[in-house]
Write an enzyme that holds these catalytic residues in place. Sequence first.
Site, PDB file in Angstrom:
ATOM      1  N   ASP A 116       0.835  -1.200   0.000  1.00 16.30           N
ATOM      2  CA  ASP A 116       0.000   0.000   0.000  1.00 16.30           C
ATOM      3  C   ASP A 116       0.875   1.257   0.000  1.00 16.30           C
ATOM      4  OD1 ASP A 116      -2.424  -1.410   0.036  1.00 16.30           O
ATOM      5  OD2 ASP A 116      -2.359  -1.610   2.221  1.00 16.30           O
ATOM      6  N   TYR A 163       6.844  -8.648   8.245  1.00 11.06           N
ATOM      7  CA  TYR A 163       6.560  -7.215   8.366  1.00 11.06           C
ATOM      8  C   TYR A 163       6.865  -6.732   9.780  1.00 11.06           C
ATOM      9  CZ  TYR A 163       3.565  -7.931   4.216  1.00 11.06           C
ATOM     10  OH  TYR A 163       3.078  -8.261   2.975  1.00 11.06           O
ATOM     11  N   ASP A 223      -6.267   1.742   7.809  1.00  7.60           N
ATOM     12  CA  ASP A 223      -4.959   2.377   7.976  1.00  7.60           C
ATOM     13  C   ASP A 223      -5.159   3.889   7.955  1.00  7.60           C
ATOM     14  OD1 ASP A 223      -5.399   3.033   5.308  1.00  7.60           O
ATOM     15  OD2 ASP A 223      -3.749   1.839   4.516  1.00  7.60           O
TER      16      ASP A 223
END
Length: 229
Positions: free
Chosen positions: A46, A74, A88
């Site tokens: 993203d 991650y 987010d």
Amino acid sequence: MKAETIFDTGQMLLIDKPLEWTSFDVVRKVRYLTKTKKVGHAGTLDPLATGMLIVCTGKYTKKINEYMAQEKEYTGSITLGSSTPTYDLESEPENFQPYEHITAQQLQQAAQSFTGDILQIPPIHSAIKKEGKRVYEMARAGKEVKLEPRPVTISEFEITEIAMPVVHFRVVCSTGTYIRSLANDFGKMLRVGGHLSKLCRTRIGNFLLKDAYSIEGIEELVKNYKTQL
């Protein structure tokens, strides 16, 4: 040999995607630098995420699915006490809840509950296709989007630091896992809401972020190829 021929033959490039760049921005940059039409990436990041992006050129684009299938790692942070429509910071936090009562033990227990083989519902603000359309386009148009849970595997979900309301983590997971959804579900389980506030992909399979090129590094790499002609 021309630089174009080298990249047409095929290169696999490890690139550290900058903040606010889309994965396609990186692909477009590589395509421009190498003058190679056939360029693709192995797994979208993203815009607000950084880190490892595998970009393939030329005949190496045939290996993209092979790279995409590999395990991912991650690091990032989840902010508790509010949620966002996109899970987010691409959208504004809302539904604020008190979080001060949450203990470190509760955080660890919640993380543990998401470890293993689980079913995860992808974000409606994602590039998944439904009825031939990207679901984020349907969501932005105000249409109701219902996605089915998908099986994913989260091998490790480690809480690395707690600075409430921000919880730092490390996750090792299978392909197809949405860390945004994990952040949202984590907040839901704690009944205070949560959203992903930072994300960096540090590994794909055996490929490590520390070995990746910056955008400037890729520019230098292509420049060096050209000087060898």
